[in-house]
Design a protein around this motif. Sequence first.
Motif, mmCIF file in Angstrom:
data_model
loop_
_atom_site.group_PDB
_atom_site.id
_atom_site.type_symbol
_atom_site.label_atom_id
_atom_site.label_comp_id
_atom_site.label_asym_id
_atom_site.label_seq_id
_atom_site.Cartn_x
_atom_site.Cartn_y
_atom_site.Cartn_z
ATOM 1 N N GLY A 176 0.778 -1.231 0.000
ATOM 2 C CA GLY A 176 0.000 0.000 0.000
ATOM 3 C C GLY A 176 0.806 1.276 0.000
ATOM 4 O O GLY A 176 0.289 2.336 0.378
ATOM 5 N N HIS A 177 2.074 1.216 -0.428
ATOM 6 C CA HIS A 177 2.848 2.451 -0.551
ATOM 7 C C HIS A 177 2.228 3.358 -1.614
ATOM 8 O O HIS A 177 1.610 2.884 -2.568
ATOM 9 C CB HIS A 177 4.281 2.147 -0.973
ATOM 10 N N MET A 178 2.405 4.662 -1.449
ATOM 11 C CA MET A 178 2.072 5.605 -2.508
ATOM 12 C C MET A 178 3.361 6.064 -3.171
ATOM 13 O O MET A 178 4.275 6.557 -2.496
ATOM 14 C CB MET A 178 1.322 6.830 -1.973
ATOM 15 N N THR A 179 3.458 5.890 -4.478
ATOM 16 C CA THR A 179 4.640 6.341 -5.200
ATOM 17 C C THR A 179 4.271 7.451 -6.175
ATOM 18 O O THR A 179 3.194 7.437 -6.785
ATOM 19 C CB THR A 179 5.318 5.191 -5.970
ATOM 20 N N ILE A 180 5.171 8.439 -6.282
ATOM 21 C CA ILE A 180 5.037 9.547 -7.219
ATOM 22 C C ILE A 180 6.245 9.458 -8.145
ATOM 23 O O ILE A 180 7.329 9.969 -7.838
ATOM 24 C CB ILE A 180 4.983 10.890 -6.469
ATOM 25 N N PRO A 181 6.098 8.777 -9.277
ATOM 26 C CA PRO A 181 7.259 8.394 -10.085
ATOM 27 C C PRO A 181 8.078 9.555 -10.623
ATOM 28 O O PRO A 181 9.299 9.452 -10.728
ATOM 29 C CB PRO A 181 6.643 7.579 -11.224
ATOM 30 N N TYR A 182 7.438 10.681 -10.971
ATOM 31 C CA TYR A 182 8.184 11.767 -11.590
ATOM 32 C C TYR A 182 9.252 12.359 -10.671
ATOM 33 O O TYR A 182 10.176 13.030 -11.140
ATOM 34 C CB TYR A 182 7.237 12.879 -12.050
ATOM 35 N N PHE A 183 9.120 12.107 -9.367
ATOM 36 C CA PHE A 183 10.092 12.645 -8.404
ATOM 37 C C PHE A 183 10.695 11.542 -7.535
ATOM 38 O O PHE A 183 11.292 11.835 -6.501
ATOM 39 C CB PHE A 183 9.423 13.723 -7.539
ATOM 40 N N ASP A 184 10.515 10.283 -7.956
ATOM 41 C CA ASP A 184 11.081 9.142 -7.229
ATOM 42 C C ASP A 184 10.687 9.156 -5.752
ATOM 43 O O ASP A 184 11.499 8.862 -4.864
ATOM 44 C CB ASP A 184 12.611 9.108 -7.353
ATOM 45 N N ILE A 185 9.433 9.493 -5.474
ATOM 46 C CA ILE A 185 8.930 9.545 -4.102
ATOM 47 C C ILE A 185 8.210 8.245 -3.783
ATOM 48 O O ILE A 185 7.381 7.772 -4.566
ATOM 49 C CB ILE A 185 7.984 10.741 -3.911
ATOM 50 N N ASP A 186 8.527 7.672 -2.644
ATOM 51 C CA ASP A 186 7.884 6.447 -2.167
ATOM 52 C C ASP A 186 7.471 6.691 -0.721
ATOM 53 O O ASP A 186 8.320 6.865 0.158
ATOM 54 C CB ASP A 186 8.854 5.270 -2.264
ATOM 55 N N ILE A 187 6.168 6.710 -0.469
ATOM 56 C CA ILE A 187 5.654 7.023 0.856
ATOM 57 C C ILE A 187 5.004 5.791 1.462
ATOM 58 O O ILE A 187 4.054 5.239 0.896
ATOM 59 C CB ILE A 187 4.634 8.172 0.802
ATOM 60 N N ALA A 188 5.528 5.357 2.605
ATOM 61 C CA ALA A 188 4.897 4.310 3.401
ATOM 62 C C ALA A 188 4.035 5.007 4.450
ATOM 63 O O ALA A 188 4.571 5.706 5.324
ATOM 64 C CB ALA A 188 5.944 3.429 4.067
ATOM 65 N N PRO A 189 2.710 4.888 4.386
ATOM 66 C CA PRO A 189 1.860 5.619 5.322
ATOM 67 C C PRO A 189 2.207 5.341 6.780
ATOM 68 O O PRO A 189 2.557 4.223 7.150
ATOM 69 C CB PRO A 189 0.456 5.098 4.982
ATOM 70 N N SER A 190 2.090 6.379 7.599
ATOM 71 C CA SER A 190 2.286 6.247 9.040
ATOM 72 C C SER A 190 1.159 6.974 9.754
ATOM 73 O O SER A 190 0.668 8.011 9.282
ATOM 74 C CB SER A 190 3.643 6.803 9.471
ATOM 75 N N THR A 191 0.740 6.437 10.872
ATOM 76 C CA THR A 191 -0.423 6.953 11.588
ATOM 77 C C THR A 191 -0.263 8.435 11.922
ATOM 78 O O THR A 191 0.746 8.853 12.487
ATOM 79 C CB THR A 191 -0.630 6.167 12.889
ATOM 80 N N GLY A 192 -1.272 9.228 11.557
ATOM 81 C CA GLY A 192 -1.291 10.633 11.915
ATOM 82 C C GLY A 192 -0.545 11.554 10.986
ATOM 83 O O GLY A 192 -0.508 12.762 11.213
ATOM 84 N N ALA A 193 0.056 11.026 9.921
ATOM 85 C CA ALA A 193 0.771 11.882 8.968
ATOM 86 C C ALA A 193 -0.214 12.531 8.000
ATOM 87 O O ALA A 193 -1.236 11.945 7.629
ATOM 88 C CB ALA A 193 1.803 11.075 8.190
ATOM 89 N N ILE A 194 0.110 13.752 7.593
ATOM 90 C CA ILE A 194 -0.662 14.487 6.590
ATOM 91 C C ILE A 194 0.221 14.702 5.366
ATOM 92 O O ILE A 194 1.402 15.034 5.495
ATOM 93 C CB ILE A 194 -1.150 15.840 7.131
#
Length: 226
Positions: A176-194
């Motif tokens: 369930g990671h969110m990736t933004i390929p144009y900027f090589d961003i890989d976000i693993a969700p963490s509780t309470g993050a915005i």
Amino acid sequence: MSNFNFKPEHLGGGTVIFRNAINVPQKETFDYLDEMREEAFNNSYTIVNDENGNPLHAVNRGGFIYDLEDMDRAPIRIGNLDIPFFQECEKAIYEALLHYVEMFPAVLQCLWWKSPGHVLRYAKGGGLGFHADNDVNYRYGREPKEQHATRNVLSALVYFNDCTDDQSVEYSFSGGHMTIPYFDIDIAPSTGAIILMPANYIGAHQIHEVTRGVRYSYLTWFAQGS
């Protein structure tokens, strides 16, 4: 419940994360959302049949077409949220927005109004393909009926639970990671993050398959135009 001392971290391309921005009452919130899950799913799609009455595909409220076998992979969108926690989400998002505008002042003139927020529930096996949040599935010669999303400027997300392979973490999930390929961003969700991010092609992203548990987040958009 909100932590208004949180600090922004720019990940690139206008995507900013605010870690530990809000305390999430997980059991109360997830019990509430599970009660609303079935009705929300049933209200999310219209089944399109052929001339003989056989189901062909499903269309969601945004006009996107899903193969019938893919309906269970798409997130369930739960709206009309009326417990106090979601008011806290809105307050925390607004506070994050003030920080964001300080970082990117030009965005302010583009923010006219905000859409009502809703929850995204991804079960095991769920995910969402590469897309931008102002995409309305336009195709040449076929203008979509619903064009509300074309006004979206800024997407705002609140994560409700942790992405981890440690199964001892209560209410967690894997994948369930969110990736933004144009900027090589890989976000693993963490509780309470915005997360605040551009809603257009610059912030085009993918939600990868959830391999364990259930992934919860809250989503809203700041928009412009009439």
